[in-house]
Design a protein around this motif. Structure first.
Motif, PDB file in Angstrom:
ATOM      1  N   LEU A 416       2.712  14.070  16.424  1.00 46.04           N
ATOM      2  CA  LEU A 416       3.756  14.900  15.823  1.00 46.04           C
ATOM      3  C   LEU A 416       3.301  15.603  14.543  1.00 46.04           C
ATOM      4  CD1 LEU A 416       6.798  12.457  16.271  1.00 46.04           C
ATOM      5  CD2 LEU A 416       5.938  14.198  17.854  1.00 46.04           C
ATOM      6  N   GLY A 417       2.173  15.191  14.008  1.00 41.79           N
ATOM      7  CA  GLY A 417       1.655  15.836  12.804  1.00 41.79           C
ATOM      8  C   GLY A 417       2.399  15.475  11.536  1.00 41.79           C
ATOM      9  N   HIS A 418       3.167  14.397  11.561  1.00 43.08           N
ATOM     10  CA  HIS A 418       3.909  13.993  10.360  1.00 43.08           C
ATOM     11  C   HIS A 418       2.960  13.425   9.311  1.00 43.08           C
ATOM     12  CE1 HIS A 418       7.383  14.917  12.547  1.00 43.08           C
ATOM     13  NE2 HIS A 418       7.818  13.713  12.890  1.00 43.08           N
ATOM     14  N   THR A 419       3.206  13.791   8.067  1.00 38.01           N
ATOM     15  CA  THR A 419       2.393  13.262   6.962  1.00 38.01           C
ATOM     16  C   THR A 419       3.241  12.580   5.891  1.00 38.01           C
ATOM     17  OG1 THR A 419       2.509  15.388   5.804  1.00 38.01           O
ATOM     18  CG2 THR A 419       0.628  15.033   7.286  1.00 38.01           C
ATOM     19  N   ARG A 420       4.527  12.950   5.824  1.00 36.40           N
ATOM     20  CA  ARG A 420       5.399  12.417   4.775  1.00 36.40           C
ATOM     21  C   ARG A 420       6.402  11.441   5.394  1.00 36.40           C
ATOM     22  NH1 ARG A 420       8.238  17.475   2.689  1.00 36.40           N
ATOM     23  NH2 ARG A 420       8.454  17.671   4.970  1.00 36.40           N
ATOM     24  N   PHE A 421       6.441  10.229   4.852  1.00 38.60           N
ATOM     25  CA  PHE A 421       7.293   9.184   5.425  1.00 38.60           C
ATOM     26  C   PHE A 421       8.189   8.585   4.348  1.00 38.60           C
ATOM     27  CE2 PHE A 421       3.598   9.578   8.071  1.00 38.60           C
ATOM     28  CZ  PHE A 421       4.037   9.349   9.374  1.00 38.60           C
ATOM     29  N   ALA A 422       9.322   8.024   4.808  1.00 38.69           N
ATOM     30  CA  ALA A 422      10.239   7.330   3.907  1.00 38.69           C
ATOM     31  C   ALA A 422      10.805   6.118   4.641  1.00 38.69           C
ATOM     32  CB  ALA A 422      11.365   8.249   3.450  1.00 38.69           C
ATOM     33  N   ALA A 423      11.293   5.143   3.884  1.00 38.66           N
ATOM     34  CA  ALA A 423      11.853   3.929   4.477  1.00 38.66           C
ATOM     35  C   ALA A 423      13.207   3.622   3.860  1.00 38.66           C
ATOM     36  CB  ALA A 423      10.901   2.760   4.277  1.00 38.66           C
ATOM     37  N   LEU A 424      14.168   3.273   4.712  1.00 36.85           N
ATOM     38  CA  LEU A 424      15.495   2.835   4.291  1.00 36.85           C
ATOM     39  C   LEU A 424      15.716   1.497   4.983  1.00 36.85           C
ATOM     40  CD1 LEU A 424      18.121   3.688   2.756  1.00 36.85           C
ATOM     41  CD2 LEU A 424      18.954   4.555   4.956  1.00 36.85           C
ATOM     42  N   TYR A 425      15.760   0.422   4.196  1.00 33.62           N
ATOM     43  CA  TYR A 425      15.710  -0.895   4.827  1.00 33.62           C
ATOM     44  C   TYR A 425      16.757  -1.839   4.245  1.00 33.62           C
ATOM     45  CZ  TYR A 425      13.202  -2.134   0.527  1.00 33.62           C
ATOM     46  OH  TYR A 425      12.856  -2.324  -0.795  1.00 33.62           O
ATOM     47  N   PRO A 426      17.176  -2.829   5.042  1.00 31.93           N
ATOM     48  CA  PRO A 426      18.162  -3.802   4.556  1.00 31.93           C
ATOM     49  C   PRO A 426      17.520  -4.747   3.543  1.00 31.93           C
ATOM     50  CG  PRO A 426      17.392  -4.418   6.737  1.00 31.93           C
ATOM     51  CD  PRO A 426      16.818  -3.062   6.451  1.00 31.93           C
ATOM     52  N   ASP A 427      18.274  -5.140   2.553  1.00 27.86           N
ATOM     53  CA  ASP A 427      17.747  -6.003   1.495  1.00 27.86           C
ATOM     54  C   ASP A 427      17.837  -7.469   1.934  1.00 27.86           C
ATOM     55  OD1 ASP A 427      16.675  -6.835  -0.843  1.00 27.86           O
ATOM     56  OD2 ASP A 427      18.475  -6.515  -2.056  1.00 27.86           O
ATOM     57  N   ASP A 428      17.113  -7.768   2.996  1.00 28.60           N
ATOM     58  CA  ASP A 428      17.015  -9.144   3.469  1.00 28.60           C
ATOM     59  C   ASP A 428      15.533  -9.443   3.730  1.00 28.60           C
ATOM     60  OD1 ASP A 428      16.361  -7.876   5.881  1.00 28.60           O
ATOM     61  OD2 ASP A 428      18.314  -8.247   6.785  1.00 28.60           O
TER      62      ASP A 428
END
Length: 643
Positions: A416-428
């Motif tokens: 897909l050619g993606h270079t920029r990533f982010a994470a949204l995660y549960p605080d567990d």
């Protein structure tokens, strides 16, 4: 050996006379030298019949009859290659019977009379063995070098010669010369069996070497390949001095760096060592232990595992009626006392061959030292914890979160050619662990983590977390003058229920066009139905999902549904595969003897085991290597896009 010695010439005349007068029935005088017939390769039918009879006699232990039949072949068909083969076989039979002088007569006659026979190189090697067995070791050593030089086109002869000479010099206490022979032989190896033979000879050569001799061999600057043998011997010497921990560390490091070396089985066996505490307890090869939670809040997971194991055992018994096993099920809890008591009961009272389980990380840590102490293979249904206690007998047969994340990110980068990533995660605990892995894997694969933000458990409003994510990501993005989502993909390591709440809120918080990424948790519920249009193009990796269209998965799903009245999950599929791995390894050992150490060795040398939850292989250290399915939502449907 360019010319025959005076002794050999006299011997040949005597042997020739004996064969011509006694066996061949000819009136030719004894002093006449034998002729050198031109060999015919095709074996006459009558000769082939006698050869088969001779082989049957040999296999049944009737050596005199076998020799008599071969001599008849030699007598009747002296111009055929089968006659030369006969001299070779009879010579080796006499050698095996402890009659090296008699064997030498046959080898000498063969070499002189049939110098152009295809097997003459091996015959010359067999003659050296006979010389050594007859007490003429110095003569064998002297003639070995000319044989090596004339056998460059015969790797089997050179490898056999190197193995033999390593043993011969080793027996004489000349480890250095034996080492040189062994090192010369490995470049000539052309088959796995040759490599195995020479490896064994090299290990045997060094088993009596002391530390000073090993250090002397180090100074000869051996190749990296040969140095492994010396490193292994040094570890053995450390063990003999009682320095178990340093020796084990050295062996594990050696194994990690040389996973394809032919010495790997020896290194693994040394790491496992002997288990005197387990030796006093009988092993029942027909019993497999199962260590799962039977009570408490996690009992339902134990029940899921037991269903998968029950189906596997039933399927195996149906396919192989003579190889049934019984499952010995014991309770494993967070309470260490319960888990250890259950494990020791299975080993001491039930004598189980191996154990499947436990499921919890804490229980697995309690079991690891016990697996080592009693020498019992344990297939834990937990992820490998790098901070946990190491054990040579424990195999973690479960999902690897790092490899799951790696599969997803790699697809995004490569396809897909993606270079920029982010994470949204549960605080567990799970969310924190996966977010950490994600932050490590993305840079390794050439991407950049723009932002990583958590949200509270059981929350339904993600506005605050999403706005914080966007703010941080924009700060980490060079100004472009264009208002766009500051990342290409958003990782959400959470249950489908949470994803179904997050996805609709993304466009209202200016997150548009980002590919949603998930873990195997997304396979445990109907993702498409829960997320609707908001999860289009979302993708995740897993080892198993119930709707897999493959015939293997479909058949498993249907049989499980029929037996238990509900579709299987990953846990049942994984349990099924775990028992099948053990049963296949156990089956492979039936002809040679079933024991725990051999079972473990057979399992961890498995390559490409086709299971319900993927294809399995193992590293030399017992680490699981498996493929993961990559699934993506396309046009409102979940589609497998890899492999």
């Amino acid at each position: 050996m360019k010319r025959i010695s005076r002794y050999a010439r006299i011997l040949l005349l005597v042997v020739t006379a004996a064969f011509l007068a006694g066996c061949f029935g000819s009136q030719q005088p004894a002093e006449q030298a034998p002729s050198r017939p031109s060999l015919t390769g095709t074996t006459p039918p009558d000769a082939e019949k006698m050869v088969q009879q001779a082989e049957q006699a040999r296999k049944s232990g009737n050596i005199p009859k076998a020799i008599s039949l071969w001599e008849k072949v030699i007598q009747k068909y002296p111009g055929h290659a089968v006659a030369a083969r006969g001299f070779s076989v009879v010579g080796n039979l006499y050698l095996a019977q402890g009659q090296p002088d008699r064997a030498l007569q046959y080898f000498d006659y063969l070499i002189y009379t049939y110098p152009n026979w295809d097997g003459i190189g091996q015959a010359r090697l067999d003659r050296l063995r006979a010389l050594a067995a007859a007490g003429k070791k110095k003569q064998a050593m002297k003639e070995a070098v000319p044989l090596w030089e004339t056998s460059t086109s015969q790797p089997g002869v050179q490898v056999g010669l190197a193995s033999f000479m390593a043993g011969l010099y080793g027996a004489e206490g000349d480890i250095e010369t034996g080492w040189d022979w062994a090192g010369s032989g490995f470049p000539a190896v052309s088959t796995p069996e040759q490599k195995k033979t020479l490896t064994r000879a090299t290990v045997d050569l060094l088993k009596n070497a002391d530390e000073g001799q090993v250090k002397k061999l180090y100074k000869k600057t051996p190749s990296d390949f040969m140095k492994v043998f010396l490193d292994f011997r040094m570890a053995q010497l450390e063990m003999q001095k009682g320095r178990q921990d340093p020796a084990r560390a050295r062996l594990k490091e050696l194994l990690a760096r040389n996973g394809t070396h032919p010495l790997v089985p020896e290194i693994q066996a040394a790491i496992r060592g002997t288990r005197p505490e387990g030796a006093e307890y009988a092993v029942n090869a027909d019993r497999i232990g199962v260590l799962i939670p039977l009570n408490g809040s996690f009992a339902r997971y134990g029940d899921m595992v037991l269903k998968g194991l029950t189906l596997a055992n039933s399927d195996w018994s149906e396919r192989y009626p003579g190889q049934q096993v019984s499952l010995v099920v014991k309770d494993a809890q967070a309470d260490a006392a319960v888990t250890t008591r259950s494990f020791e009961e299975m080993v001491k009272k039930d004598g189980v061959l191996a154990v499947i389980g436990p499921l919890g990380a804490q229980a697995a840590k309690e079991v690891a030292p016990l697996a080592d102490r009693y020498g019992v293979p344990v297939l834990t249904m937990t992820q490998k914890d790098d901070e946990g206690a190491a054990s040579s007998f424990v195999i973690h047969i479960f999902l690897d979160s790092r490899e799951i994340v790696r599969s997803v990110v790699k697809h995004c980068r490569d396809k897909l050619g993606h270079t920029r990533f982010a994470a949204l995660y549960p605080d567990d605990r799970y969310g924190q662990k996966l977010a950490k892995i994600f932050s490590e894997v993305v840079p390794e694969l050439g991407g950049q983590v723009m932002a990583s933000v958590s949200y509270k458990e059981k929350t339904t409003d993600f506005k605050e977390s999403l706005q914080k994510l966007i703010t941080i990501a924009k700060k980490n993005q060079p100004p472009t003058g264009v208002e766009t989502t500051p990342f290409d993909a958003l990782f959400i390591p959470d249950q489908v229920q949470s994803v179904s709440l997050i996805a609709p809120q993304l466009p209202y918080n200016n997150v548009v066009g980002a590919t949603l990424l998930g873990t195997n948790l997304w396979s445990e519920a109907p993702l498409v139905q829960a997320g609707g249009v908001y999860i289009e193009h979302a993708l995740f990796a897993t080892a198993y999902y119930p709707e897999n269209p493959s015939s293997r998965a479909k058949d498993f799903r249907e049989r499980f549904q029929e037996k238990f009245g509900a579709p299987p999950s990953y846990l049942e599929a994984q349990a099924y595969d775990a028992l099948m791995l053990v049963l296949q390894a156990r089956s492979a050992l039936r002809s040679t003897g079933i024991d725990r150490a051999s079972l473990l060795q057979t399992i961890i040398t498995a390559k490409g085991f086709e299971g319900i939850a993927g294809k399995y292989s193992f590293s030399p250290m017992g680490g699981l290597e498996r493929n993961y399915l990559l699934l993506q939502v396309q046009d409102g449907k979940l589609v497998q896009i890899a492999p």
